[in-house]
Design a protein around this motif. Structure first.
Motif, PDB file in Angstrom:
ATOM      1  N   VAL A 248      17.658  -7.083  14.841  1.00 43.21           N
ATOM      2  CA  VAL A 248      17.915  -8.028  13.748  1.00 43.21           C
ATOM      3  C   VAL A 248      16.589  -8.385  13.084  1.00 43.21           C
ATOM      4  N   VAL A 249      16.585  -8.389  11.751  1.00 43.23           N
ATOM      5  CA  VAL A 249      15.374  -8.723  10.989  1.00 43.23           C
ATOM      6  C   VAL A 249      15.538 -10.114  10.393  1.00 43.23           C
ATOM      7  N   LEU A 250      14.562 -10.971  10.652  1.00 49.37           N
ATOM      8  CA  LEU A 250      14.603 -12.357  10.183  1.00 49.37           C
ATOM      9  C   LEU A 250      13.858 -12.493   8.862  1.00 49.37           C
ATOM     10  N   THR A 251      14.155 -13.567   8.144  1.00 53.27           N
ATOM     11  CA  THR A 251      13.484 -13.822   6.875  1.00 53.27           C
ATOM     12  C   THR A 251      12.871 -15.217   6.874  1.00 53.27           C
TER      13      THR A 251
ATOM     14  N   ASP B 161       9.260  -9.898   6.259  1.00 50.51           N
ATOM     15  CA  ASP B 161       7.927 -10.105   5.669  1.00 50.51           C
ATOM     16  C   ASP B 161       7.255 -11.271   6.370  1.00 50.51           C
ATOM     17  N   GLU B 162       5.966 -11.406   6.111  1.00 49.97           N
ATOM     18  CA  GLU B 162       5.209 -12.476   6.752  1.00 49.97           C
ATOM     19  C   GLU B 162       4.043 -12.866   5.856  1.00 49.97           C
ATOM     20  N   ARG B 163       3.799 -14.123   5.841  1.00 49.88           N
ATOM     21  CA  ARG B 163       2.623 -14.591   5.094  1.00 49.88           C
ATOM     22  C   ARG B 163       1.402 -14.314   5.966  1.00 49.88           C
ATOM     23  N   TYR B 164       0.354 -13.718   5.365  1.00 49.53           N
ATOM     24  CA  TYR B 164      -0.801 -13.268   6.157  1.00 49.53           C
ATOM     25  C   TYR B 164      -1.751 -14.460   6.372  1.00 49.53           C
TER      26      TYR B 164
ATOM     27  N   MET C 126      16.072 -14.788  -1.130  1.00 52.71           N
ATOM     28  CA  MET C 126      15.777 -14.223  -2.455  1.00 52.71           C
ATOM     29  C   MET C 126      15.155 -15.302  -3.332  1.00 52.71           C
ATOM     30  N   GLY C 127      14.105 -14.936  -4.030  1.00 48.22           N
ATOM     31  CA  GLY C 127      13.453 -15.907  -4.913  1.00 48.22           C
ATOM     32  C   GLY C 127      14.151 -15.997  -6.262  1.00 48.22           C
ATOM     33  N   PRO C 128      13.748 -16.987  -7.083  1.00 52.19           N
ATOM     34  CA  PRO C 128      14.331 -17.125  -8.435  1.00 52.19           C
ATOM     35  C   PRO C 128      14.003 -15.913  -9.324  1.00 52.19           C
ATOM     36  N   ASP C 129      12.967 -15.148  -8.919  1.00 51.26           N
ATOM     37  CA  ASP C 129      12.591 -13.930  -9.662  1.00 51.26           C
ATOM     38  C   ASP C 129      13.261 -12.700  -9.051  1.00 51.26           C
ATOM     39  N   ALA C 130      14.214 -12.936  -8.139  1.00 56.93           N
ATOM     40  CA  ALA C 130      14.962 -11.861  -7.463  1.00 56.93           C
ATOM     41  C   ALA C 130      14.102 -11.089  -6.466  1.00 56.93           C
ATOM     42  N   HIS C 131      12.960 -11.616  -6.067  1.00 60.93           N
ATOM     43  CA  HIS C 131      12.192 -10.940  -4.997  1.00 60.93           C
ATOM     44  C   HIS C 131      12.931 -11.094  -3.681  1.00 60.93           C
ATOM     45  N   VAL C 132      12.765 -10.083  -2.839  1.00 57.13           N
ATOM     46  CA  VAL C 132      13.260 -10.145  -1.457  1.00 57.13           C
ATOM     47  C   VAL C 132      12.100  -9.730  -0.552  1.00 57.13           C
ATOM     48  N   ALA C 133      12.092 -10.242   0.667  1.00 59.07           N
ATOM     49  CA  ALA C 133      10.930 -10.053   1.544  1.00 59.07           C
ATOM     50  C   ALA C 133       9.684 -10.438   0.735  1.00 59.07           C
ATOM     51  N   SER C 134       8.657  -9.583   0.715  1.00 59.99           N
ATOM     52  CA  SER C 134       7.521  -9.860  -0.174  1.00 59.99           C
ATOM     53  C   SER C 134       7.391  -8.740  -1.191  1.00 59.99           C
ATOM     54  N   LEU C 135       8.560  -8.332  -1.698  1.00 57.97           N
ATOM     55  CA  LEU C 135       8.611  -7.290  -2.741  1.00 57.97           C
ATOM     56  C   LEU C 135       8.973  -7.984  -4.050  1.00 57.97           C
ATOM     57  N   PHE C 136       7.957  -8.136  -4.918  1.00 59.40           N
ATOM     58  CA  PHE C 136       8.097  -8.948  -6.122  1.00 59.40           C
ATOM     59  C   PHE C 136       8.276  -8.079  -7.367  1.00 59.40           C
ATOM     60  N   PRO C 137       8.923  -8.616  -8.404  1.00 62.24           N
ATOM     61  CA  PRO C 137       9.135  -7.826  -9.619  1.00 62.24           C
ATOM     62  C   PRO C 137       7.825  -7.244 -10.147  1.00 62.24           C
ATOM     63  N   GLY C 138       7.835  -5.963 -10.466  1.00 59.72           N
ATOM     64  CA  GLY C 138       6.660  -5.334 -11.084  1.00 59.72           C
ATOM     65  C   GLY C 138       5.471  -5.183 -10.155  1.00 59.72           C
ATOM     66  N   HIS C 139       5.599  -5.574  -8.894  1.00 60.11           N
ATOM     67  CA  HIS C 139       4.462  -5.473  -7.962  1.00 60.11           C
ATOM     68  C   HIS C 139       4.441  -4.064  -7.348  1.00 60.11           C
TER      69      HIS C 139
ATOM     70  N   PRO D 129      -1.057 -15.711  -1.248  1.00 62.37           N
ATOM     71  CA  PRO D 129      -1.189 -14.447  -1.978  1.00 62.37           C
ATOM     72  C   PRO D 129      -1.096 -13.179  -1.128  1.00 62.37           C
ATOM     73  N   GLU D 130      -1.480 -13.283   0.168  1.00 62.50           N
ATOM     74  CA  GLU D 130      -1.493 -12.076   1.012  1.00 62.50           C
ATOM     75  C   GLU D 130      -0.332 -12.102   1.989  1.00 62.50           C
ATOM     76  N   ARG D 131       0.361 -10.976   2.029  1.00 65.21           N
ATOM     77  CA  ARG D 131       1.532 -10.874   2.891  1.00 65.21           C
ATOM     78  C   ARG D 131       1.645  -9.464   3.459  1.00 65.21           C
ATOM     79  N   VAL D 132       2.540  -9.340   4.453  1.00 60.48           N
ATOM     80  CA  VAL D 132       2.959  -8.018   4.927  1.00 60.48           C
ATOM     81  C   VAL D 132       4.465  -7.949   4.700  1.00 60.48           C
ATOM     82  N   SER D 133       4.964  -6.795   4.287  1.00 56.11           N
ATOM     83  CA  SER D 133       6.401  -6.667   3.999  1.00 56.11           C
ATOM     84  C   SER D 133       6.938  -5.326   4.476  1.00 56.11           C
ATOM     85  N   LEU D 134       8.218  -5.302   4.825  1.00 57.41           N
ATOM     86  CA  LEU D 134       8.903  -4.021   4.944  1.00 57.41           C
ATOM     87  C   LEU D 134       8.996  -3.444   3.536  1.00 57.41           C
TER      88      LEU D 134
END
Ligand SMILES: O=C(O)[C@H](O)[C@@H](O)[C@H](O)[C@H](O)COP(=O)(O)O
Length: 247
Positions: free
Chosen positions: A40-43, A75-78, A150-163, A184-189
Protein backbone atom coordinates in the motif's frame (compact mmCIF):
# COMPACT_ATOMS: atom_id res chain seq x y z
CA UNK A 1 -3.12 -0.84 -19.53
CA UNK A 2 -5.70 1.07 -17.52
CA UNK A 3 -8.59 -0.59 -15.76
CA UNK A 4 -12.04 0.49 -14.74
CA UNK A 5 -12.63 4.01 -13.47
CA UNK A 6 -15.05 4.73 -10.64
CA UNK A 7 -16.10 8.06 -9.14
CA UNK A 8 -17.59 8.03 -5.63
CA UNK A 9 -18.90 11.20 -3.95
CA UNK A 10 -19.39 11.63 -0.21
CA UNK A 11 -21.14 14.56 1.57
CA UNK A 12 -18.09 16.17 3.17
CA UNK A 13 -14.36 15.76 3.96
CA UNK A 14 -14.97 13.96 7.25
CA UNK A 15 -17.23 11.31 5.72
CA UNK A 16 -14.82 11.04 2.79
CA UNK A 17 -11.85 10.30 5.07
CA UNK A 18 -13.84 7.78 7.13
CA UNK A 19 -15.23 6.06 4.03
CA UNK A 20 -11.80 5.95 2.36
CA UNK A 21 -10.38 4.39 5.53
CA UNK A 22 -13.15 1.78 5.67
CA UNK A 23 -12.65 1.01 1.98
CA UNK A 24 -8.88 0.69 2.43
CA UNK A 25 -9.21 -1.67 5.40
CA UNK A 26 -11.73 -3.82 3.53
CA UNK A 27 -9.51 -3.94 0.43
CA UNK A 28 -6.51 -5.00 2.54
CA UNK A 29 -8.59 -7.72 4.23
CA UNK A 30 -9.87 -8.97 0.86
CA UNK A 31 -6.35 -9.09 -0.57
CA UNK A 32 -4.97 -10.79 2.56
CA UNK A 33 -7.48 -13.59 2.20
CA UNK A 34 -5.70 -14.62 -1.00
CA UNK A 35 -2.09 -13.54 -0.64
CA UNK A 36 0.66 -11.86 1.29
CA UNK A 37 2.32 -9.38 1.34
CA UNK A 38 0.00 -6.55 0.35
CA UNK A 39 1.70 -3.33 -0.78
CA UNK A 40 0.00 0.00 0.00
CA UNK A 41 1.30 3.46 -0.94
CA UNK A 42 0.50 6.34 1.42
CA UNK A 43 0.11 10.01 0.56
CA UNK A 44 0.71 13.28 2.36
CA UNK A 45 -1.75 16.16 2.41
CA UNK A 46 -4.60 16.96 4.76
CA UNK A 47 -7.12 14.50 3.37
CA UNK A 48 -4.54 11.76 3.05
CA UNK A 49 -3.48 12.12 6.67
CA UNK A 50 -7.12 12.40 7.83
CA UNK A 51 -7.74 9.07 6.11
CA UNK A 52 -4.83 7.47 7.99
CA UNK A 53 -6.16 8.86 11.28
CA UNK A 54 -9.55 7.33 10.46
CA UNK A 55 -7.84 3.96 9.91
CA UNK A 56 -6.19 4.33 13.32
CA UNK A 57 -9.58 5.01 14.92
CA UNK A 58 -11.25 2.03 13.26
CA UNK A 59 -11.78 -1.19 15.20
CA UNK A 60 -11.53 -3.05 11.87
CA UNK A 61 -7.77 -2.28 11.78
CA UNK A 62 -7.39 -5.03 14.38
CA UNK A 63 -8.66 -7.53 11.79
CA UNK A 64 -5.71 -6.79 9.51
CA UNK A 65 -2.57 -8.90 9.80
CA UNK A 66 -0.15 -5.96 9.59
CA UNK A 67 2.81 -8.33 9.40
CA UNK A 68 1.64 -8.96 5.83
CA UNK A 69 1.28 -5.29 4.84
CA UNK A 70 4.11 -3.17 3.42
CA UNK A 71 3.69 0.61 3.46
CA UNK A 72 5.39 2.89 0.92
CA UNK A 73 5.06 6.57 0.01
CA UNK A 74 4.00 8.20 -3.24
CA UNK A 75 6.08 11.25 -2.43
CA UNK A 76 7.98 12.90 0.38
CA UNK A 77 9.11 16.35 1.23
CA UNK A 78 12.93 16.32 1.28
CA UNK A 79 13.37 17.52 4.87
CA UNK A 80 15.41 16.27 7.84
CA UNK A 81 14.28 13.09 9.57
CA UNK A 82 11.49 13.81 12.04
CA UNK A 83 10.59 17.16 10.50
CA UNK A 84 6.89 17.84 11.21
CA UNK A 85 6.30 18.60 7.51
CA UNK A 86 7.50 15.20 6.32
CA UNK A 87 4.70 12.94 5.09
CA UNK A 88 6.34 10.10 7.03
CA UNK A 89 6.26 12.08 10.29
CA UNK A 90 2.58 12.86 9.82
CA UNK A 91 1.72 9.27 8.84
CA UNK A 92 3.53 7.90 11.90
CA UNK A 93 1.64 10.29 14.15
CA UNK A 94 -1.74 9.61 12.52
CA UNK A 95 -1.48 5.83 12.14
CA UNK A 96 1.80 3.93 12.06
CA UNK A 97 2.73 4.54 15.70
CA UNK A 98 -0.64 3.03 16.67
CA UNK A 99 -0.17 -0.20 14.70
CA UNK A 100 1.62 -2.40 17.23
CA UNK A 101 1.50 -5.41 14.89
CA UNK A 102 3.30 -3.60 12.05
CA UNK A 103 6.97 -4.65 11.81
CA UNK A 104 9.39 -1.75 11.37
CA UNK A 105 10.79 -3.50 8.28
CA UNK A 106 7.39 -3.24 6.58
CA UNK A 107 7.53 0.56 6.59
CA UNK A 108 9.52 2.06 3.71
CA UNK A 109 9.94 5.81 4.13
CA UNK A 110 11.61 7.86 1.42
CA UNK A 111 15.05 9.15 2.55
CA UNK A 112 15.27 12.26 4.74
CA UNK A 113 17.52 15.21 3.92
CA UNK A 114 20.85 14.59 5.64
CA UNK A 115 22.74 17.74 4.62
CA UNK A 116 25.05 15.63 2.47
CA UNK A 117 23.00 14.13 -0.37
CA UNK A 118 20.61 15.68 -2.89
CA UNK A 119 17.14 14.63 -4.03
CA UNK A 120 18.54 12.66 -6.96
CA UNK A 121 20.49 10.51 -4.53
CA UNK A 122 17.36 10.11 -2.39
CA UNK A 123 15.32 9.04 -5.42
CA UNK A 124 18.00 6.47 -6.30
CA UNK A 125 17.98 5.13 -2.75
CA UNK A 126 14.22 4.63 -2.90
CA UNK A 127 14.46 2.92 -6.27
CA UNK A 128 16.94 0.51 -4.68
CA UNK A 129 14.55 -0.16 -1.79
CA UNK A 130 11.75 -0.86 -4.25
CA UNK A 131 14.03 -3.25 -6.12
CA UNK A 132 14.81 -5.13 -2.90
CA UNK A 133 11.11 -5.99 -2.59
CA UNK A 134 10.46 -6.56 -6.29
CA UNK A 135 9.43 -9.92 -7.78
CA UNK A 136 12.07 -11.66 -9.89
CA UNK A 137 12.85 -9.61 -13.00
CA UNK A 138 10.98 -6.51 -11.86
CA UNK A 139 12.25 -3.16 -10.57
CA UNK A 140 9.57 -2.77 -7.93
CA UNK A 141 6.65 -4.56 -6.29
CA UNK A 142 3.24 -4.12 -7.93
CA UNK A 143 1.41 -1.81 -5.55
CA UNK A 144 -2.03 -3.10 -4.62
CA UNK A 145 -3.42 0.31 -3.63
CA UNK A 146 -1.82 3.72 -4.25
CA UNK A 147 -3.43 6.52 -2.24
CA UNK A 148 -3.00 9.96 -3.80
CA UNK A 149 -4.12 13.37 -2.62
CA UNK A 150 -4.57 16.01 -5.31
CA UNK A 151 -3.73 19.70 -5.32
CA UNK A 152 -5.89 22.53 -6.73
CA UNK A 153 -3.53 22.44 -9.75
CA UNK A 154 -4.34 18.72 -10.20
CA UNK A 155 -0.88 17.61 -9.03
CA UNK A 156 -0.61 14.16 -7.51
CA UNK A 157 2.31 12.93 -5.42
CA UNK A 158 4.98 15.53 -6.28
CA UNK A 159 4.22 15.53 -9.99
CA UNK A 160 3.20 19.10 -10.81
CA UNK A 161 1.73 20.59 -14.01
CA UNK A 162 4.44 21.36 -16.57
CA UNK A 163 7.20 20.11 -14.23
CA UNK A 164 9.88 17.93 -15.90
CA UNK A 165 9.50 15.23 -13.22
CA UNK A 166 6.15 14.39 -14.83
CA UNK A 167 7.87 13.31 -18.05
CA UNK A 168 10.50 10.99 -16.52
CA UNK A 169 10.31 7.41 -17.80
CA UNK A 170 12.34 4.25 -17.27
CA UNK A 171 12.60 4.83 -13.51
CA UNK A 172 10.26 4.27 -10.54
CA UNK A 173 11.30 7.44 -8.67
CA UNK A 174 12.45 10.98 -9.38
CA UNK A 175 13.99 13.84 -7.42
CA UNK A 176 11.90 17.02 -7.63
CA UNK A 177 13.28 20.57 -7.34
CA UNK A 178 11.40 23.90 -7.49
CA UNK A 179 8.13 22.32 -6.39
CA UNK A 180 5.40 24.99 -6.58
CA UNK A 181 4.04 23.55 -3.32
CA UNK A 182 6.53 24.08 -0.48
CA UNK A 183 8.94 22.67 0.37
CA UNK A 184 10.70 23.03 -2.94
CA UNK A 185 12.61 19.71 -2.83
CA UNK A 186 10.81 16.40 -2.89
CA UNK A 187 11.08 12.78 -3.94
CA UNK A 188 8.22 11.25 -5.94
CA UNK A 189 7.15 8.07 -7.65
CA UNK A 190 7.04 8.57 -11.40
CA UNK A 191 3.89 8.22 -13.46
CA UNK A 192 5.35 5.01 -14.87
CA UNK A 193 5.47 3.56 -11.35
CA UNK A 194 1.98 4.81 -10.44
CA UNK A 195 0.50 3.44 -13.66
CA UNK A 196 2.02 0.01 -13.05
CA UNK A 197 -0.03 -0.27 -9.86
CA UNK A 198 -3.15 -2.34 -9.52
CA UNK A 199 -5.41 0.30 -7.97
CA UNK A 200 -4.94 4.08 -7.80
CA UNK A 201 -7.24 5.99 -5.44
CA UNK A 202 -7.37 9.79 -5.79
CA UNK A 203 -8.85 11.31 -2.64
CA UNK A 204 -9.87 14.98 -2.92
CA UNK A 205 -12.04 17.30 -0.83
CA UNK A 206 -12.97 20.97 -1.02
CA UNK A 207 -14.32 23.39 -3.63
CA UNK A 208 -10.78 24.52 -4.42
CA UNK A 209 -10.19 21.09 -6.02
CA UNK A 210 -13.32 21.13 -8.21
CA UNK A 211 -11.66 22.48 -11.37
CA UNK A 212 -8.78 20.02 -11.00
CA UNK A 213 -11.24 17.14 -10.54
CA UNK A 214 -13.12 18.23 -13.62
CA UNK A 215 -9.93 18.46 -15.71
CA UNK A 216 -8.63 15.15 -14.35
CA UNK A 217 -11.86 13.30 -15.12
CA UNK A 218 -12.12 14.93 -18.55
CA UNK A 219 -8.77 13.33 -19.42
CA UNK A 220 -6.77 16.54 -19.79
CA UNK A 221 -3.12 15.89 -20.69
CA UNK A 222 -0.76 15.26 -17.80
CA UNK A 223 1.16 18.51 -18.40
CA UNK A 224 -1.92 20.50 -17.43
CA UNK A 225 -3.71 18.02 -15.15
CA UNK A 226 -1.31 15.39 -13.77
CA UNK A 227 -4.16 13.63 -11.94
CA UNK A 228 -5.55 12.56 -15.33
CA UNK A 229 -2.52 10.29 -15.75
CA UNK A 230 -2.83 8.70 -12.29
CA UNK A 231 -4.43 5.43 -13.33
CA UNK A 232 -4.32 1.84 -12.10
CA UNK A 233 -4.12 -1.29 -14.23
CA UNK A 234 -7.17 -2.73 -12.47
CA UNK A 235 -8.97 0.31 -11.05
CA UNK A 236 -8.77 4.09 -10.84
CA UNK A 237 -11.00 5.26 -8.01
CA UNK A 238 -11.84 8.94 -7.48
CA UNK A 239 -13.01 9.44 -3.90
CA UNK A 240 -14.46 12.95 -3.59
CA UNK A 241 -16.53 15.08 -1.32
CA UNK A 242 -19.46 16.91 -2.89
CA UNK A 243 -17.56 20.24 -2.96
CA UNK A 244 -14.68 18.76 -4.94
CA UNK A 245 -17.19 17.06 -7.26
CA UNK A 246 -19.22 20.24 -7.76
CA UNK A 247 -18.02 20.89 -11.31
O1 LIG B 1 3.50 15.95 -0.18
C1 LIG B 1 2.42 16.43 -0.50
O2 LIG B 1 2.17 17.64 -0.42
C2 LIG B 1 1.29 15.54 -0.93
O3 LIG B 1 1.65 14.28 -1.21
C3 LIG B 1 0.49 16.19 -2.03
O4 LIG B 1 0.47 15.45 -3.23
C4 LIG B 1 -0.91 16.31 -1.46
O5 LIG B 1 -1.51 15.02 -1.39
C5 LIG B 1 -1.76 17.23 -2.28
O6 LIG B 1 -1.08 18.48 -2.38
C6 LIG B 1 -3.12 17.44 -1.62
O7 LIG B 1 -2.92 18.03 -0.37
P1 LIG B 1 -4.18 18.58 0.47
O8 LIG B 1 -5.07 17.36 0.67
O9 LIG B 1 -3.60 19.11 1.74
O10 LIG B 1 -4.84 19.62 -0.38
Amino acid sequence: MTGQRLVVVHPDAEVLAEAAAARLLTRILDLQSVRSPVHVVLTGGTVGIKTLAAVANSTVRHAVDWTGVHLWWGDERYLPDGDADRNETQARGALLDHLDGLPAGNVHPMPAADGEHDVDWAAEQYAAELARFAPEGSAAPVFDVVLLGMGPDAHVASLFPGHPAGTVTGRPTVGVRSSPKPPPERVSLTFEMIQASSEVWIIAAGAEKADAVSAGLAGADRATAPAAAATGTRLTLWLLDSAAASR
